[in-house]
Design a protein around this motif. Structure first.
Motif, PDB file in Angstrom:
ATOM      1  N   LEU A   9       0.781  -0.771   0.737  1.00 59.19           N
ATOM      2  CA  LEU A   9      -0.144   0.272  -0.021  1.00 59.19           C
ATOM      3  C   LEU A   9       1.136   0.783   0.174  1.00 59.19           C
ATOM      4  O   LEU A   9       1.056   2.258  -1.026  1.00 59.19           O
ATOM      5  N   GLY A  10       2.041   1.359   1.326  1.00 64.42           N
ATOM      6  CA  GLY A  10       2.306   2.940   1.150  1.00 64.42           C
ATOM      7  C   GLY A  10       3.656   2.974   0.648  1.00 64.42           C
ATOM      8  O   GLY A  10       5.341   3.669   0.252  1.00 64.42           O
ATOM      9  N   ILE A  12       6.641   1.808   1.943  1.00 59.84           N
ATOM     10  CA  ILE A  12       7.647   2.314   2.774  1.00 59.84           C
ATOM     11  C   ILE A  12       7.971   0.985   3.771  1.00 59.84           C
ATOM     12  O   ILE A  12       8.892   0.781   4.762  1.00 59.84           O
ATOM     13  N   CYS A  13       7.273  -0.277   4.459  1.00 54.49           N
ATOM     14  CA  CYS A  13       7.671  -1.348   4.752  1.00 54.49           C
ATOM     15  C   CYS A  13       7.754  -2.751   4.338  1.00 54.49           C
ATOM     16  O   CYS A  13       8.516  -3.597   4.343  1.00 54.49           O
ATOM     17  N   ARG A  14       6.562  -3.222   3.670  1.00 54.31           N
ATOM     18  CA  ARG A  14       6.477  -4.376   2.739  1.00 54.31           C
ATOM     19  C   ARG A  14       7.322  -4.784   1.803  1.00 54.31           C
ATOM     20  O   ARG A  14       8.476  -5.536   1.566  1.00 54.31           O
ATOM     21  N   HIS A  42       3.456   7.982   0.508  1.00 56.66           N
ATOM     22  CA  HIS A  42       4.621   8.484   0.533  1.00 56.66           C
ATOM     23  C   HIS A  42       5.684   8.389  -0.250  1.00 56.66           C
ATOM     24  O   HIS A  42       6.548   7.853  -0.118  1.00 56.66           O
TER      25      HIS A  42
HETATM   26  P1  4NP Z   1       2.836  -0.473   3.281  1.00 56.06           P
HETATM   27  O1  4NP Z   1       2.116  -0.034   5.274  1.00 56.06           O
HETATM   28  O2  4NP Z   1       1.891  -0.967   2.670  1.00 56.06           O
HETATM   29  O3  4NP Z   1       3.629  -2.196   4.535  1.00 56.06           O
HETATM   30  O4  4NP Z   1       4.217  -0.101   3.359  1.00 56.06           O
HETATM   31  C1  4NP Z   1       1.353   0.913   5.267  1.00 56.06           C
HETATM   32  C2  4NP Z   1       2.901   1.646   5.403  1.00 56.06           C
HETATM   33  C3  4NP Z   1       2.098   3.548   5.209  1.00 56.06           C
HETATM   34  C4  4NP Z   1       0.656   3.383   5.728  1.00 56.06           C
HETATM   35  C5  4NP Z   1      -0.140   2.235   5.607  1.00 56.06           C
HETATM   36  C6  4NP Z   1       0.313   1.000   5.088  1.00 56.06           C
HETATM   37  N1  4NP Z   1       0.051   4.670   5.431  1.00 56.06           N
HETATM   38  O5  4NP Z   1      -1.661   4.308   5.384  1.00 56.06           O
HETATM   39  O6  4NP Z   1       0.556   5.801   6.098  1.00 56.06           O
END
Ligand code: 4NP
Length: 155
Positions: A9-10, A12-14, A42
């Motif tokens: 989604l973002g 930045i994490c997965r 992000h």
């Molecule tokens: P990602 O996690 O999809 O694994 O990068 C998230 C990072 C940020 C957000 C949601 C999920 N956010 O809502 O900002």
């Protein structure tokens, strides 16, 4: 050159973890790995500091990655597009133009027969143990994927 895109989604994490882990297991002269987010929250950001920490403690530097949003031309650029969970998958498929685009998209944990739950859980609101769990899931899946992509069972 075979190209693989990891999507969450973002971004930045997965997917930065999936990007860094898979890249570390493949010869860079033959494979291009990247990551993106379905959302634009992000864009331009570094990965979450907890993803950077967990990757670093496993010998992988993801600190130079920068968040970007998935775009329709990614269907042309990439041979394989891996989503972290069903929601990411659905968001990518909404942008697909044809069956060729759709055929490129899979859940990353579909490559790992040993896990029943095919979601890589979003660790954003969790703690470091959630990021370690994500790393472990992605490390197993990327080991399997790298073997499939290189045809090397000893990899
Ligand atoms: P990602 O996690 O999809 O694994 O990068 C998230 C990072 C940020 C957000 C949601 C999920 N956010 O809502 O900002």
């Amino acid at each position: 050159m075979t190209s693989i895109l990891m999507v969450c989604l973002g971004n930045i994490c997965r997917s930065p973890l999936a990007h860094g882990i898979l890249e570390s297991k493949l010869p860079q002269e033959l494979f291009y790995v990247d990551s993106a987010g379905t959302a634009n929250y992000h864009v331009g950001d570094s990965p979450d500091h907890r993803s950077i920490t967990v990757a670093k403690s496993n010998g992988i530097d993801i600190s130079k990655q920068q968040g970007r949003q998935f775009k329709i031309s990614d269907f042309d650029t990439f041979d394989y597009i891996f989503a972290m969970d069903q929601s990411n998958y659905d968001n990518i498929i909404k942008l697909a133009r044809n069956t060729s685009d759709i055929g490129k998209v899979k859940l990353i944990l579909e490559v790992d027969d040993s896990v029943n739950d095919k979601r890589v859980p979003d660790p954003y609101y969790g703690d470091i143990s959630d990021f370690e769990h994500v790393f472990s899931l992605l490390n197993s899946a990327c080991t399997k994927l790298s073997k499939t992509l290189t045809g090397n069972s000893s990899n």
